[in-house]
Motif scaffolding. Structure first.
Motif, PDB file in Angstrom:
ATOM      1  N   HIS A 455       0.813  -1.222   0.000  1.00 26.82           N
ATOM      2  CA  HIS A 455       0.000   0.000   0.000  1.00 26.82           C
ATOM      3  C   HIS A 455       0.847   1.274   0.000  1.00 26.82           C
ATOM      4  CE1 HIS A 455       0.852  -0.505   4.334  1.00 26.82           C
ATOM      5  NE2 HIS A 455       0.712   0.822   4.395  1.00 26.82           N
ATOM      6  N   GLU A 456       2.167   1.126   0.255  1.00 24.59           N
ATOM      7  CA  GLU A 456       3.060   2.280   0.271  1.00 24.59           C
ATOM      8  C   GLU A 456       3.724   2.514  -1.092  1.00 24.59           C
ATOM      9  OE1 GLU A 456       5.011   2.616   4.533  1.00 24.59           O
ATOM     10  OE2 GLU A 456       5.216   0.564   3.769  1.00 24.59           O
ATOM     11  N   LEU A 457       3.421   1.673  -2.071  1.00 24.45           N
ATOM     12  CA  LEU A 457       4.059   1.751  -3.385  1.00 24.45           C
ATOM     13  C   LEU A 457       3.072   2.266  -4.440  1.00 24.45           C
ATOM     14  CD1 LEU A 457       5.884  -1.710  -3.436  1.00 24.45           C
ATOM     15  CD2 LEU A 457       6.840   0.497  -2.761  1.00 24.45           C
ATOM     16  N   SER A 458       3.613   2.933  -5.443  1.00 28.09           N
ATOM     17  CA  SER A 458       2.794   3.336  -6.580  1.00 28.09           C
ATOM     18  C   SER A 458       2.489   2.106  -7.433  1.00 28.09           C
ATOM     19  CB  SER A 458       3.534   4.377  -7.422  1.00 28.09           C
ATOM     20  OG  SER A 458       4.657   3.780  -8.074  1.00 28.09           O
ATOM     21  N   GLY A 459       1.554   2.271  -8.397  1.00 26.77           N
ATOM     22  CA  GLY A 459       1.213   1.153  -9.273  1.00 26.77           C
ATOM     23  C   GLY A 459       2.401   0.663 -10.074  1.00 26.77           C
ATOM     24  N   GLU A 482      -1.864  -9.233 -18.930  1.00 25.16           N
ATOM     25  CA  GLU A 482      -2.385  -7.852 -18.857  1.00 25.16           C
ATOM     26  C   GLU A 482      -1.589  -7.026 -17.847  1.00 25.16           C
ATOM     27  OE1 GLU A 482      -4.544  -6.667 -20.847  1.00 25.16           O
ATOM     28  OE2 GLU A 482      -6.016  -8.175 -21.433  1.00 25.16           O
ATOM     29  N   SER A 483      -0.270  -7.185 -17.902  1.00 25.44           N
ATOM     30  CA  SER A 483       0.586  -6.633 -16.849  1.00 25.44           C
ATOM     31  C   SER A 483       0.722  -5.116 -16.884  1.00 25.44           C
ATOM     32  CB  SER A 483       1.981  -7.267 -16.925  1.00 25.44           C
ATOM     33  OG  SER A 483       2.535  -7.076 -18.210  1.00 25.44           O
ATOM     34  N   THR A 484       0.205  -4.470 -17.924  1.00 25.10           N
ATOM     35  CA  THR A 484       0.304  -3.010 -17.994  1.00 25.10           C
ATOM     36  C   THR A 484      -1.069  -2.335 -18.127  1.00 25.10           C
ATOM     37  OG1 THR A 484       0.568  -3.026 -20.413  1.00 25.10           O
ATOM     38  CG2 THR A 484       2.574  -3.139 -19.080  1.00 25.10           C
ATOM     39  N   SER A 485      -2.145  -3.117 -18.058  1.00 25.08           N
ATOM     40  CA  SER A 485      -3.461  -2.563 -18.360  1.00 25.08           C
ATOM     41  C   SER A 485      -3.954  -1.564 -17.315  1.00 25.08           C
ATOM     42  CB  SER A 485      -4.488  -3.698 -18.503  1.00 25.08           C
ATOM     43  OG  SER A 485      -4.554  -4.468 -17.317  1.00 25.08           O
ATOM     44  N   PHE A 486      -3.459  -1.668 -16.064  1.00 27.16           N
ATOM     45  CA  PHE A 486      -3.911  -0.760 -15.012  1.00 27.16           C
ATOM     46  C   PHE A 486      -3.003   0.463 -14.851  1.00 27.16           C
ATOM     47  CE2 PHE A 486      -6.009  -4.575 -12.796  1.00 27.16           C
ATOM     48  CZ  PHE A 486      -7.223  -4.281 -13.394  1.00 27.16           C
ATOM     49  N   LEU A 487      -2.008   0.595 -15.730  1.00 27.41           N
ATOM     50  CA  LEU A 487      -1.015   1.647 -15.558  1.00 27.41           C
ATOM     51  C   LEU A 487      -1.282   2.816 -16.493  1.00 27.41           C
ATOM     52  CD1 LEU A 487       2.149  -0.647 -15.425  1.00 27.41           C
ATOM     53  CD2 LEU A 487       0.823   0.211 -13.489  1.00 27.41           C
ATOM     54  N   ASP A 488      -0.844   4.009 -16.082  1.00 31.48           N
ATOM     55  CA  ASP A 488      -0.982   5.159 -16.962  1.00 31.48           C
ATOM     56  C   ASP A 488       0.028   5.038 -18.114  1.00 31.48           C
ATOM     57  OD1 ASP A 488       1.533   6.925 -16.532  1.00 31.48           O
ATOM     58  OD2 ASP A 488       0.899   6.473 -14.492  1.00 31.48           O
ATOM     59  N   PRO A 489      -0.180   5.768 -19.217  1.00 28.45           N
ATOM     60  CA  PRO A 489       0.656   5.578 -20.414  1.00 28.45           C
ATOM     61  C   PRO A 489       2.155   5.705 -20.171  1.00 28.45           C
ATOM     62  CG  PRO A 489      -1.255   6.919 -20.949  1.00 28.45           C
ATOM     63  CD  PRO A 489      -1.282   6.729 -19.462  1.00 28.45           C
ATOM     64  N   SER A 490       2.559   6.660 -19.337  1.00 32.05           N
ATOM     65  CA  SER A 490       3.988   6.856 -19.093  1.00 32.05           C
ATOM     66  C   SER A 490       4.596   5.652 -18.381  1.00 32.05           C
ATOM     67  CB  SER A 490       4.207   8.125 -18.259  1.00 32.05           C
ATOM     68  OG  SER A 490       5.567   8.266 -17.920  1.00 32.05           O
ATOM     69  N   VAL A 491       3.921   5.196 -17.312  1.00 34.51           N
ATOM     70  CA  VAL A 491       4.422   4.040 -16.556  1.00 34.51           C
ATOM     71  C   VAL A 491       4.324   2.781 -17.419  1.00 34.51           C
ATOM     72  CG1 VAL A 491       4.092   2.623 -14.505  1.00 34.51           C
ATOM     73  CG2 VAL A 491       3.828   5.096 -14.360  1.00 34.51           C
ATOM     74  N   GLN A 492       3.253   2.673 -18.204  1.00 34.97           N
ATOM     75  CA  GLN A 492       3.095   1.518 -19.090  1.00 34.97           C
ATOM     76  C   GLN A 492       4.277   1.411 -20.055  1.00 34.97           C
ATOM     77  OE1 GLN A 492       0.330   1.524 -22.560  1.00 34.97           O
ATOM     78  NE2 GLN A 492      -0.699  -0.131 -21.474  1.00 34.97           N
ATOM     79  N   ALA A 493       4.674   2.530 -20.645  1.00 34.92           N
ATOM     80  CA  ALA A 493       5.796   2.526 -21.589  1.00 34.92           C
ATOM     81  C   ALA A 493       7.081   2.055 -20.910  1.00 34.92           C
ATOM     82  CB  ALA A 493       5.993   3.920 -22.174  1.00 34.92           C
ATOM     83  N   LYS A 494       7.291   2.507 -19.662  1.00 34.51           N
ATOM     84  CA  LYS A 494       8.501   2.111 -18.942  1.00 34.51           C
ATOM     85  C   LYS A 494       8.487   0.626 -18.607  1.00 34.51           C
ATOM     86  CE  LYS A 494       9.335   6.656 -16.836  1.00 34.51           C
ATOM     87  NZ  LYS A 494       9.362   7.436 -15.582  1.00 34.51           N
ATOM     88  N   ILE A 495       7.324   0.096 -18.209  1.00 33.74           N
ATOM     89  CA  ILE A 495       7.221  -1.320 -17.870  1.00 33.74           C
ATOM     90  C   ILE A 495       7.425  -2.188 -19.121  1.00 33.74           C
ATOM     91  CG2 ILE A 495       5.660  -3.136 -17.055  1.00 33.74           C
ATOM     92  CD1 ILE A 495       6.726  -1.395 -14.815  1.00 33.74           C
ATOM     93  N   LEU A 496       6.849  -1.765 -20.235  1.00 32.66           N
ATOM     94  CA  LEU A 496       7.030  -2.519 -21.479  1.00 32.66           C
ATOM     95  C   LEU A 496       8.497  -2.543 -21.898  1.00 32.66           C
ATOM     96  CD1 LEU A 496       3.953  -1.321 -23.582  1.00 32.66           C
ATOM     97  CD2 LEU A 496       4.277  -3.553 -22.521  1.00 32.66           C
ATOM     98  N   ARG A 497       9.147  -1.379 -21.794  1.00 34.61           N
ATOM     99  CA  ARG A 497      10.564  -1.307 -22.138  1.00 34.61           C
ATOM    100  C   ARG A 497      11.394  -2.193 -21.218  1.00 34.61           C
ATOM    101  NH1 ARG A 497      12.872  -0.839 -26.390  1.00 34.61           N
ATOM    102  NH2 ARG A 497      13.892  -2.669 -25.597  1.00 34.61           N
TER     103      ARG A 497
END
Length: 568
Positions: A455-459, A482-497
Motif C-alpha cells: 500500500h506504500e508503493l505506486s502502481g 495484462e501486466s500493464t493494463s492498469f497503468l498510466d501511459p507513461s508508466v506503461q511505456a517504462k514497464i514494457l521497455r
C-alpha cells in the motif's frame, strides 16, 4: 562455377610471437553461380570484408590464408601477382567498403572510372566517353563527373565506386557495403542495377549489414558470426523465417518500415578472436543453449526450404507446443481445439477481447490449471509428465493486478523472497540475489524501500516488484497477463521497455497477454488472435498488423485506429 571458396581459413598475425594471431575466417565453403546473387550478413568484425578481399587476392601482408578461392575453375592461390592483375577488373571487380581508401583525391572522377579501360588498351577518348555514360547510368548529375572526390557527397562517391566496378563488364562482382552511405531512393535504384547484372548472368557476392537490402537483391543469404557460417537460407526467408538464434537476433536489431516492435540488440559481446572455444561459438549469447553446446562444435544440418543451419538443436527450437487444447468451466466452453507453438527466446502476444480465453490459455501453459482435452508439450516432454514443482521454477507469472497477487502482509523483500522460500532455495546468497533483482527492474535497494508494504508503493513500483518476483527463480518462460493494463501511459511505456530489456538480456521466452493489439505490436515477435475460444490468426506481428486475414482481427485493428464513434 564462377566464384567458389573452398575450406577458406584466414588469420592475421599480430605483433609479438609467431603464433600470436586472430582468426578472421574459419573453414568457409561457399559457391556463387552464374546469374546468382549471394549476400553475406553479420555484425561488424564477423569477417565479411576479409572474405571480399580474399576473393580478389588483396589480403594484407600479415594475413595467413589456407584453403582456396576459385575463379572460373582457377585456384587463385597458385597465380602470380601479374596473373592475378589480369583477372582483376576484367573477370572480377570489387566495390570497396571505404571509398576514401580507393578514390584518388587529386584525380577527377571521370578519369578514375576510365582508368581500367585505358589500362586494357582502349583510347583515352573512348574510355572517357564510356565512363561518362556509366556515370550517367549511376545517376551522377550532369557536370559532376569533372569534380574531385571531395566535392561529391558520400552517396555519390559510393556510386562512383560502383561505376568503376561495372565499367569493364566483368563476369563477377564483389560488392562490399555498396549502399552504406546512400539514401533510400538511391538504394532502391542500386538494387535494380544489381538485379539487372544478375539477370545478365553475372555472379554477385553482396556484403552488407542492411538486411532488407540483402533480402531485396540476393537469391541466397549467408550469415557470418566471428568468421564462421552459422546459417545460409533463401533471402526471401531472412526477415520472416530465420532458423538460427543469431540470425533472429540480427533481424530483431534491424529497423524495417513494416515492424513497429522496439529494436533489441544482441545480448553480450562477440567472442575473442585470439582463442577458439571448445563448443558452439555463439553459445555465450544464445537464448537456447544446452549442455552439449559447451562441449563440442555443432555440425551443419539442412532445414526445410533449402537452407542450412549450424546448431545442435537444428536451429530455433520449440519450447512449448499446445495441441488441440479444450477447456470448459461447467457448461461454458472457454477454449475450443486450440493449437499453437512458442519458440525458445520468442515473444508471443495473445490478443483478444475480454472473455476470449486468453488468460485461461496462459494458465494452462503455466500448468496452474489442467485442460479437459488435448496436450501441452514442454521441450519435447508432456506437461503431465513433468514434476509440477520443478516446472513451476521454470515459469514466472506477472499477474494482471499486482495488488491481488502480492500479499499485503509482505514487504518488498518478503514478496520477492517468497518463491525462494516456497521452493526451499532461500539461503545466505538470497539477500544479494533479491537486491540484484530489484536493480534489474530499476528499483532502489536501500533498507527503507525494501521494507515498504504494497500500500506504500505506486502502481508502477508494485508492478516492478511483481516482475522481480516472477524472475527471481530465473525462469525460462515469463507469462505477463495484462501486466500493464492498469497503468498510466507513461508508466506503461517504462514497464514494457523493462520487460523487453529483461527478455532480451536473459534470453527467456515470453507470453504477453493483452486485449490491446496496439500494445502487442510494440512488444511481440508473433501475434495469436483469440476469438470465441479459438485462434483465428497466428502470424508474425507485422503480417498480422499490415495484412490481417480474419475479419475479427481487422475489427480489432480498426477499433484501435478509429478516431470516431459511430451512432448506435
Amino acid at each position: 562455377m564462377p566464384l567458389q571458396f573452398k575450406n577458406l581459413n584466414v588469420k592475421y598475425r599480430l605483433s609479438g610471437a609467431e603464433d600470436n594471431t586472430i582468426t578472421a575466417l574459419n573453414n568457409i565453403s561457399l559457391k556463387i553461380n552464374e546469374g546468382e546473387c549471394v549476400s553475406i550478413v553479420g555484425e561488424s568484425g564477423s569477417g565479411k570484408t576479409t572474405l571480399a578481399l580474399a576473393s580478389m587476392k588483396l589480403l594484407s601482408q600479415n594475413a595467413i590464408m589456407t584453403g582456396s578461392v576459385v575463379i572460373n575453375g582457377v585456384d587463385t592461390s597458385r597465380l602470380s601477382n601479374e596473373e592475378m592483375r589480369k583477372i582483376r577488373w576484367n573477370e572480377i571487380s570489387i566495390v570497396f567498403q571505404n571509398y576514401g581508401d580507393v578514390l584518388n583525391p587529386v584525380h577527377k572522377i571521370i578519369n578514375q572510372v576510365a582508368e581500367p579501360l585505358i589500362k586494357n588498351g582502349e583510347s583515352r577518348n573512348t574510355a572517357l566517353d564510356k565512363s561518362g555514360r556509366m556515370l550517367d547510368y549511376m545517376k551522377i548529375k550532369t557536370g559532376r563527373s569533372m569534380l574531385y572526390p571531395h566535392q561529391l557527397s558520400a552517396g555519390e562517391r559510393q556510386r562512383v565506386l560502383m561505376a568503376m566496378a561495372l565499367i569493364t563488364d566483368p563476369k563477377m562482382l564483389v560488392l562490399d557495403e555498396p549502399v552504406a552511405s546512400v539514401d533510400a531512393i538511391t538504394k532502391l535504384y542500386l538494387a535494380e542495377v544489381i538485379r539487372k547484372q544478375v539477370n545478365l548472368g553475372k555472379a554477385v557476392l553482396l556484403i552488407t549489414h542492411d538486411l532488407s537490402f540483402a533480402a531485396l537483391c540476393s537469391d541466397y543469404t549467408v550469415v557470418l558470426y566471428s568468421g564462421n557460417i552459422l546459417e545460409s537460407l533463401p533471402s526471401g526467408e531472412l526477415l520472416d523465417a530465420p532458423r538460427h538464434p543469431y540470425t533472429r537476433a540480427l533481424v530483431r536489431s534491424f529497423p524495417v518500415m513494416e515492424r513497429a516492435k522496439d529494436l533489441a540488440g544482441i545480448r553480450g559481446a562477440p567472442p575473442s578472436q585470439t582463442s577458439t572455444p571448445k563448443g558452439c561459438i555463439f553459445q555465450p549469447r544464445c537464448t537456447q543453449s544446452i549442455d552439449v553446446c559447451l562441449e563440442r562444435r555443432p555440425q551443419a544440418v539442412s532445414t526445410i526450404g533449402g537452407g542450412v543451419v549450424v546448431c545442435h538443436r537444428g536451429g530455433i527450437a520449440t519450447m512449448i507446443s499446445v495441441e488441440n487444447i479444450s477447456k470448459s468451466y461447467k457448461d461454458i466452453e472457454v477454449l475450443k481445439d486450440v493449437s499453437l507453438k512458442l519458440d525458445e527466446g520468442e515473444i508471443l502476444a495473445l490478443v483478444g477481447e475480454t472473455g476470449s480465453g486468453k488468460t485461461t490459455l496462459a494458465y494452462l501453459i503455466a500448468g496452474t490449471i489442467k485442460p479437459d482435452g488435448g496436450k501441452i508439450i514442454f521441450r519435447e516432454k508432456g506437461l503431465d509428465k513433468i514434476d509440477r514443482k520443478e516446472f513451476a521454477k521454470m515459469v514466472g507469472i506477472v499477474y494482471q493486478s499486482p495488488r491481488d497477487s502480492i500479499s499485503h502482509r509482505f514487504n518488498v523483500f518478503e514478496a520477492i523472497a517468497e518463491p525462494l522460500v516456497i521452493h526451499k532455495v532461500f539461503d545466505d546468497k538470497s539477500d544479494g540475489k533479491i537486491k540484484n533483482a530489484l536493480k534489474e527492474v530499476q528499483l532502489p535497494v536501500d533498507d527503507y524501500f525494501i521494507r515498504k508494504y504494497p500500500h506504500e508503493l505506486s502502481g508502477g513500483e508494485l508492478q516492478r516488484v511483481a516482475i522481480a518476483r516472477a524472475l527471481i527463480l530465473e525462469p525460462d518462460l515469463l507469462i505477463a497477463d495484462e501486466s500493464t493494463s492498469f497503468l498510466d501511459p507513461s508508466v506503461q511505456a517504462k514497464i514494457l521497455r523493462l520487460l523487453l530489456n529483461l527478455q532480451n538480456e536473459r534470453g527467456i521466452s515470453m507470453i504477453f497477454v493483452t486485449h490491446d493489439i496496439g500494445v502487442a505490436r510494440k512488444v511481440s515477435d508473433r501475434i495469436a488472435v483469440l476469438h470465441d475460444g479459438r485462434i483465428v490468426e497466428n502470424s508474425p506481428t507485422h503480417h498480422v498488423i499490415e495484412n490481417p486475414q480474419h475479419e475479427y482481427t481487422k475489427r480489432l485493428i480498426d477499433a484501435v485506429k478509429s478516431s470516431k464513434i459511430s451512432d448506435l
